[in-house]
Scaffold this active site. Structure first.
Site, PDB file in Angstrom:
ATOM      1  N   ASP A 178     -30.756   6.822   8.826  1.00  0.00           N
ATOM      2  CA  ASP A 178     -30.305   6.624   7.439  1.00  0.00           C
ATOM      3  C   ASP A 178     -28.781   6.547   7.341  1.00  0.00           C
ATOM      4  O   ASP A 178     -28.222   6.652   6.256  1.00  0.00           O
ATOM      5  CB  ASP A 178     -30.838   7.742   6.543  1.00  0.00           C
ATOM      6  CG  ASP A 178     -30.298   9.115   6.932  1.00  0.00           C
ATOM      7  OD1 ASP A 178     -29.611   9.207   7.975  1.00  0.00           O
ATOM      8  OD2 ASP A 178     -30.560  10.091   6.202  1.00  0.00           O
TER       9      ASP A 178
ATOM     10  N   ARG B 196      -3.216   2.796  -0.802  1.00  0.00           N
ATOM     11  CA  ARG B 196      -2.774   1.939  -1.900  1.00  0.00           C
ATOM     12  C   ARG B 196      -3.118   2.526  -3.261  1.00  0.00           C
ATOM     13  O   ARG B 196      -2.578   2.080  -4.275  1.00  0.00           O
ATOM     14  CB  ARG B 196      -3.406   0.546  -1.749  1.00  0.00           C
ATOM     15  CG  ARG B 196      -2.773  -0.289  -0.657  1.00  0.00           C
ATOM     16  CD  ARG B 196      -3.485  -1.595  -0.421  1.00  0.00           C
ATOM     17  NE  ARG B 196      -4.711  -1.445   0.353  1.00  0.00           N
ATOM     18  CZ  ARG B 196      -5.470  -2.446   0.756  1.00  0.00           C
ATOM     19  NH1 ARG B 196      -5.140  -3.687   0.440  1.00  0.00           N
ATOM     20  NH2 ARG B 196      -6.558  -2.231   1.472  1.00  0.00           N
TER      21      ARG B 196
ATOM     22  N   HIS C 111       1.643   3.574   3.124  1.00  0.00           N
ATOM     23  CA  HIS C 111       1.935   2.568   2.097  1.00  0.00           C
ATOM     24  C   HIS C 111       2.986   3.084   1.122  1.00  0.00           C
ATOM     25  O   HIS C 111       3.841   2.325   0.650  1.00  0.00           O
ATOM     26  CB  HIS C 111       0.650   2.216   1.356  1.00  0.00           C
ATOM     27  CG  HIS C 111       0.833   1.143   0.314  1.00  0.00           C
ATOM     28  ND1 HIS C 111       1.221  -0.140   0.622  1.00  0.00           N
ATOM     29  CD2 HIS C 111       0.696   1.177  -1.043  1.00  0.00           C
ATOM     30  CE1 HIS C 111       1.308  -0.858  -0.485  1.00  0.00           C
ATOM     31  NE2 HIS C 111       1.007  -0.088  -1.507  1.00  0.00           N
TER      32      HIS C 111
ATOM     33  N   LYS D 261       7.248 -11.147  -7.224  1.00  0.00           N
ATOM     34  CA  LYS D 261       5.990 -11.692  -7.738  1.00  0.00           C
ATOM     35  C   LYS D 261       5.525 -10.901  -8.953  1.00  0.00           C
ATOM     36  O   LYS D 261       5.745  -9.707  -9.074  1.00  0.00           O
ATOM     37  CB  LYS D 261       4.905 -11.689  -6.649  1.00  0.00           C
ATOM     38  CG  LYS D 261       4.501 -10.338  -6.111  1.00  0.00           C
ATOM     39  CD  LYS D 261       3.353 -10.506  -5.117  1.00  0.00           C
ATOM     40  CE  LYS D 261       2.886  -9.178  -4.549  1.00  0.00           C
ATOM     41  NZ  LYS D 261       3.772  -8.668  -3.489  1.00  0.00           N
TER      42      LYS D 261
ATOM     43  N   ARG E 119       2.064 -10.118 -11.141  1.00  0.00           N
ATOM     44  CA  ARG E 119       0.598 -10.183 -11.116  1.00  0.00           C
ATOM     45  C   ARG E 119       0.031 -10.058 -12.526  1.00  0.00           C
ATOM     46  O   ARG E 119       0.500  -9.238 -13.318  1.00  0.00           O
ATOM     47  CB  ARG E 119       0.013  -9.051 -10.256  1.00  0.00           C
ATOM     48  CG  ARG E 119       0.315  -9.154  -8.777  1.00  0.00           C
ATOM     49  CD  ARG E 119      -0.398  -8.027  -8.019  1.00  0.00           C
ATOM     50  NE  ARG E 119      -0.084  -8.009  -6.607  1.00  0.00           N
ATOM     51  CZ  ARG E 119      -0.723  -8.691  -5.684  1.00  0.00           C
ATOM     52  NH1 ARG E 119      -1.728  -9.473  -6.025  1.00  0.00           N
ATOM     53  NH2 ARG E 119      -0.380  -8.611  -4.410  1.00  0.00           N
TER      54      ARG E 119
ATOM     55  N   ASP F 299      -3.931  -7.869   3.742  1.00  0.00           N
ATOM     56  CA  ASP F 299      -5.374  -7.771   3.531  1.00  0.00           C
ATOM     57  C   ASP F 299      -6.001  -9.163   3.605  1.00  0.00           C
ATOM     58  O   ASP F 299      -6.416  -9.625   4.659  1.00  0.00           O
ATOM     59  CB  ASP F 299      -5.650  -7.092   2.192  1.00  0.00           C
ATOM     60  CG  ASP F 299      -7.109  -6.678   2.032  1.00  0.00           C
ATOM     61  OD1 ASP F 299      -7.960  -7.150   2.814  1.00  0.00           O
ATOM     62  OD2 ASP F 299      -7.414  -5.880   1.129  1.00  0.00           O
TER      63      ASP F 299
ATOM     64  N   GLY G  87      -3.505 -13.742   1.083  1.00  0.00           N
ATOM     65  CA  GLY G  87      -3.192 -14.681   0.012  1.00  0.00           C
ATOM     66  C   GLY G  87      -1.730 -14.621  -0.393  1.00  0.00           C
ATOM     67  O   GLY G  87      -1.040 -15.654  -0.466  1.00  0.00           O
ATOM     68  N   THR G  88      -1.227 -13.418  -0.653  1.00  0.00           N
ATOM     69  CA  THR G  88       0.165 -13.251  -1.052  1.00  0.00           C
ATOM     70  C   THR G  88       1.107 -13.666   0.066  1.00  0.00           C
ATOM     71  O   THR G  88       2.112 -14.341  -0.165  1.00  0.00           O
ATOM     72  CB  THR G  88       0.429 -11.781  -1.438  1.00  0.00           C
ATOM     73  OG1 THR G  88      -0.433 -11.415  -2.518  1.00  0.00           O
ATOM     74  CG2 THR G  88       1.872 -11.585  -1.861  1.00  0.00           C
TER      75      THR G  88
END
Length: 339
Positions: free
Chosen positions: A46, A105, A139, A204, A206, A234, A237-238
């Site tokens: 399990d 994060r 971080h 940037k 967001r 990660d 993209g950035t």
């Protein structure tokens, strides 16, 4: 006073190659064979995690090597259960060596009704019996304050500086270090100061997590070889958008140095198809073959750094000395002898 017993290493399943590398480097330091403690970390049907340590650890100085990378929850539970097993086996001191500290994060409440998961993880580690934490490039450095136990936060900046001076030898005057956001300026400035290079920033905005509404470059990158510096990549993209933006503003080449290559989802494909000449990550996270075989991704080892840091915490000498090139370069002499 230095400890009377030898340091002992035990590893979970998150990053066995790094754990083996640390043991090998410590064997070189000690002039004797340092092996990982014989143990099994497995799962019931399990998916409950079970740990059994086959060696006597009573009174020993134990170091658990375990990144809390993907799958983050499974690897975190392995770490907690290993700590509990060692504590109940009367280990003298338990140090959690966490090359990649997951949940970092989530270090503050950016919005109402959200958790501070990094603090929760700190509480879990302490309650499980961990006496000390050794990690790499948190971080947010204030996460150290979430613990009531000692935390040694190592930095990849000295390793990256050595790597940059080695691979860009003869081109140092053309380099510009770039922070991919305002929050990472301190990290980028550290490397810029070490290699005596100018600094630029990609600012940037967001609209929501994972989506960027607008990006601008602060600084003149025209004719420069730009090196983006960050702690986590990660989905990439950035990073890819920042690299394209720098190229659009006249950068001749774009490279990136990222401490923790999470590289989830479409990350590898995006990086290979981007304008970036290279992406350098550490081995704080065990990488799949797709990353190892990518044409423009390179991995630098952290085993020499962690091995020396473990030896320093064990014998009571300075860990912060590892932040200096004079101390670190001999440790990496085989890689960067020409620097």
């Amino acid at each position: 006073m230095p400890a009377m017993t030898e340091p002992k290493l035990i590893a979970g399943n998150a990053n066995r190659p790094l754990a083996t590398g640390i043991a090998r480097r410590m064997s070189m330091h000690r002039g004797m064979n340092v092996d990982l403690v014989n143990a099994r970390v497995e799962r019931f049907n399990d998916q409950e995690i079970f740990v059994e340590v086959y060696e006597n650890v009573r009174g020993e100085d134990m170091y658990i090597i375990q990144s809390t990378s993907n799958p983050a929850n499974d690897n975190l539970m392995e770490l907690l259960i290993m700590a509990d097993a060692l504590r109940r086996s009367s280990a003298n001191r338990i140090t959690a060596v966490i090359p990649y500290f997951g949940y970092a994060r989530q270090d503050r409440r950016a919005k109402a009704r959200t958790p501070i998961s990094a603090k929760l993880v700190a509480n879990l580690l302490t309650e499980a019996g961990v006496d000390r934490v050794l990690t790499l490039d948190l971080h947010a450095t204030q996460i150290q304050g979430f613990f009531d136990i000692p935390v040694d936060n190592l930095y990849a900046a000295p390793i990256f500086s050595l790597d940059i001076m080695h691979h860009f030898k003869g081109r140092m005057d053309d380099l510009m270090i770039v922070s991919p956001d305002v929050g990472g300026v301190a990290r980028a400035r550290e490397i810029a100061a070490r290699i005596d290079a100018p600094l630029a920033i990609v600012d940037k905005r967001r609209e929501k997590a994972g989506e960027i509404a607008e990006m601008t470059v602060i600084g003149d990158v025209s004719g420069k070889t730009c090196i983006i510096v960050d702690d986590i990549c990660d989905t990439a993209g950035t990073l890819v958008k920042a690299a394209q933006l720098l190229a659009d503003h006249g950068a001749t080449e774009v490279h990136a140095y990222i401490t923790h290559g999470v590289l989830s989802g479409p990350a590898v494909g995006r990086i290979e198809n981007s304008v970036m000449k290279s992406l350098v990550v550490t081995d704080s996270i065990a990488q799949p073959e797709a990353v190892k075989n990518a044409r423009n991704i390179r991995i630098v080892p952290t085993a020499p750094l962690f091995a020396q840091a473990i030896m320093s915490t064990w014998n009571g000498t300075s860990v912060s000395s590892l932040f200096e090139l004079e101390t670190l370069q001999p440790i990496y002499e085989g890689m960067y002898a020409a620097v």
